[in-house]
Design an enzyme around this catalytic site. Structure first.
Site, PDB file in Angstrom:
ATOM      1  N   HIS A  15       0.817  -1.215   0.000  1.00  0.00           N
ATOM      2  CA  HIS A  15       0.000   0.000   0.000  1.00  0.00           C
ATOM      3  C   HIS A  15       0.852   1.267   0.000  1.00  0.00           C
ATOM      4  O   HIS A  15       0.358   2.354  -0.305  1.00  0.00           O
ATOM      5  CB  HIS A  15      -0.970   0.002   1.176  1.00  0.00           C
ATOM      6  CG  HIS A  15      -0.318   0.150   2.520  1.00  0.00           C
ATOM      7  ND1 HIS A  15      -0.152  -0.889   3.392  1.00  0.00           N
ATOM      8  CD2 HIS A  15       0.198   1.220   3.152  1.00  0.00           C
ATOM      9  CE1 HIS A  15       0.427  -0.468   4.494  1.00  0.00           C
ATOM     10  NE2 HIS A  15       0.660   0.814   4.368  1.00  0.00           N
TER      11      HIS A  15
ATOM     12  N   ASP B 278       0.498  -7.658   1.239  1.00  0.00           N
ATOM     13  CA  ASP B 278       0.852  -6.257   1.495  1.00  0.00           C
ATOM     14  C   ASP B 278       2.367  -6.047   1.537  1.00  0.00           C
ATOM     15  O   ASP B 278       2.884  -5.370   2.428  1.00  0.00           O
ATOM     16  CB  ASP B 278       0.214  -5.773   2.797  1.00  0.00           C
ATOM     17  CG  ASP B 278       0.114  -4.252   2.856  1.00  0.00           C
ATOM     18  OD1 ASP B 278       0.534  -3.594   1.886  1.00  0.00           O
ATOM     19  OD2 ASP B 278      -0.359  -3.727   3.880  1.00  0.00           O
TER      20      ASP B 278
ATOM     21  N   SER C 155       4.855   2.160   7.999  1.00  0.00           N
ATOM     22  CA  SER C 155       4.557   1.112   7.013  1.00  0.00           C
ATOM     23  C   SER C 155       5.809   0.695   6.267  1.00  0.00           C
ATOM     24  O   SER C 155       6.535   1.524   5.733  1.00  0.00           O
ATOM     25  CB  SER C 155       3.522   1.626   6.012  1.00  0.00           C
ATOM     26  OG  SER C 155       2.313   1.898   6.643  1.00  0.00           O
TER      27      SER C 155
END
Length: 579
Positions: free
Chosen positions: A160, A191, A269
């Site tokens: 993402h 992911d 992230s």
């Protein structure tokens, strides 16, 4: 003027900062990695001028340090300390005494610092498709996240973090240069994304991280990355609090995951999580912030990471995680087990439905009881032994396989035991959960905009609460319907671009198209082909709720060009329908 006296009593409390509720698919603002969080997430918006809390009672006397300044922000007094070249720099007075003198600090720094140098900051410019207006894209925006170097001149980050990327840049720790990166693979389900940099200068002094084994409960973990609020590297620590099958929000899948109590914020992230030996044991990718939960962060563990890397190395691209194309129910009720012909020593789960497009549909049947998968017995609650004192969902065994691999399944059918060797494959949903970087498909005739239903489309039309706002029939198909063929799609009239030819049809919005001129609509391409080749006098579309749309063929095709010019639409159909 009257002198106003200060009233006695408690000082009024400062109002709590407001929270900004975001979701995984909310459009991110510049330099903020908003897509990183799960649906129930609060990003705290701090006041512009924070105040220090006022303590009750007489203030504590401080020693007189007339030469030592006090920080106007933190209120901490700084002491002058000499550097090697004779100049002074300010350090907090409560940490004077060189942390390097502490043997604990020496052991931690020597162990963690080499790994920290392998952590990079990821800058990405995103240009998302506009699913509501599929012939154009949204305004571009920027985000920042984290990544880390692995072997083979490659960098791992979250999928993402580079979703719908236009440009990706990487910056090393302590460097002022951003290097252009190339995206090698994007694993939507897990992911994870893999990047590389062509510039040799980027790799100078960069050592790849070493992966460690799957940690156990209460093992210490250190999350390193570049969260929002600063340009320098950030380190947070905690312990592993849970190991289970987690819901991966970005990919709408369920894979093995770690729950930790270290702080994970937007921007973390893609950052690595290290164990106490300095080995990488996971990738930070999402967190849960709720009024009833505190410090709950989630990490992609090494088994999932290695599956992604080996999949790419084996196939030259990312092929995904296979699944067992069945829906099953638990067999915990003793009467249910007896009715299914199970013996007291037999355990398993009952198959409710089978995906007609999956390879399993050729050998398995509804009401079969799956007793074991690849020789591992399945319990009545659908779990299998994991480690000492732990159990985990048997989907974990399936996720260890690769697309195209075979698996041995033992089932109970009519009180008889059968063994099958099935081929595993990835799953195709009737309503896709992700576009995987592809632009949306559309077809326009006489102002009617036809498109395909997907989760990004529902989110674009109805917002992050699409599960409550979207039409019930579409939600029912999203949750329960199975595709009857690999190319089946849900085609809807997205909107009607108003023109003289479509008077009276303006209110048709997000209504499924069932048939055209008496022929069922299988997918958008078949609909476009039938309309383009139609020589009948009328175009007749049969919609849900027994509604029909009738247009004169010649007039509709002639009016389409004017409607496209009016709305500045370059083509009546998307590129994928032209081929």
């Amino acid at each position: 003027m009257e002198d106003k006296k200060r009233k006695r009593g408690r000082k009024p409390k400062i109002p709590a900062p407001e929270t900004l509720d975001t979701s995984l698919t909310a459009t991110a603002t510049a330099t903020v990695d908003q897509s990183f969080n799960v649906a129930d997430v609060d990003l705290v918006e701090y006041p512009s001028s924070p105040r220090l809390p006022r303590r009750r009672g007489r203030p504590k006397k401080l020693p007189n340090h007339s030469d030592n300044p006090i920080s106007p922000v933190t209120g901490r007094r700084f002491t002058r300390a000499a550097t090697d070249n004779g100049t002074d720099f300010a350090v907090p007075s409560d940490v004077v005494g060189s942390p390097a003198a502490d043997p604990v600090w020496e052991s931690v720094s020597s162990r963690v610092l080499p790994s920290m140098d392998s952590v990079v900051k990821v800058f990405c410019v995103h240009t998302e498709p506009n699913f509501s207006l599929p012939w154009q894209r949204k305004r571009q925006y920027s985000s920042s996240s984290s990544g880390f170097v692995i072997g083979g001149r490659r960098v791992l980050t979250n999928a993402h973090s580079v979703e719908h990327y236009t440009q990706v840049k990487l910056k090393k720790r302590g460097s002022d240069t951003k290097y252009l990166a190339t995206v090698l693979a994007i694993g939507t389900e897990c992911d994870i994304a893999m990047l590389t940099v062509d510039d040799d200068e980027f790799w100078q002094g960069m050592l790849p991280v070493e992966f460690g084994d799957l940690p156990t409960l209460q093992d210490a973990v250190t999350v390193v990355g570049y969260p929002i609020g600063g340009d320098t590297i950030s380190v947070t620590s905690g312990v592993v609090s849970r190991i289970e099958i987690l819901s991966y929000v970005h990919g709408s899948t369920e894979l093995l995951g770690l729950q930790i109590d270290a702080a994970i914020n937007s921007g973390n992230s893609g950052g690595p999580a290290f164990n106490d030996k300095g080995n990488c044991v996971g990738i930070a990718f999402q967190s849960l912030k709720h009024e009833d939960a505190e410090n709950i962060g989630y990490v992609i563990p090494t088994p999932v990471i290695m599956h992604f890397i080996q999949d790419y190395e084996k196939n030259g691209r990312y092929t995904g995680f296979p699944i067992l194309g069945v829906e099953w129910q638990k067999m915990e009720n003793p009467d249910l087990r007896t009715a299914m012909g199970m013996r007291p020593y037999e355990k398993g789960v009952r198959i409710k439905r089978i995906d007609p497009t999956s390879p399993e549909s050729k050998v398995l049947k509804p009401s079969d009881v799956i007793l074991s998968f690849d020789g591992v017995d399945i319990a009545n609650d659908g779990t299998v032994p994991f480690r000492h004192g732990e159990r985990i969902g048997f989907s974990y065994l399936i996720s260890q396989k690769y697309s195209g691999d075979n698996a041995a399944i033992k089932v109970l059918r009519d009180s008889d035991v059968f063994k099958f060797d099935i081929k595993l494959d990835s799953h195709k949903r009737l309503i896709p959960a992700h576009s995987k970087g592809k632009p949306p498909s559309y077809y326009i005739i006489a102002g009617f905009v036809f498109t395909v239903v997907s989760v990004p489309y529902l989110r674009s039309e109805y917002g992050k609460d699409y599960e409550f706002e979207a039409p019930v029939k579409l939600l029912d198909k999203l949750v329960h319907s199975l595709p009857q063929s690999p190319d089946e799609q849900i085609v809807v009239v997205s909107q009607v671009l108003v023109a003289d030819i479509n008077i009276g049809y303006e209110d048709i919005v997000n209504t499924q198209v069932l048939a055209f001129n008496g022929k069922p609509v299988k997918n958008l391409k078949s609909l476009a082909t039938m309309v383009q080749s139609c020589d009948d006098e009328y175009l007749k579309f049969e919609l849900e709720y027994d509604q029909i749309v009738v247009l004169r063929t010649k007039t509709a095709k002639a009016a389409t060009l004017d409607i496209l010019a009016t709305h500045c639409i370059p083509s009546a159909m998307s590129d994928d329908l032209k081929s």
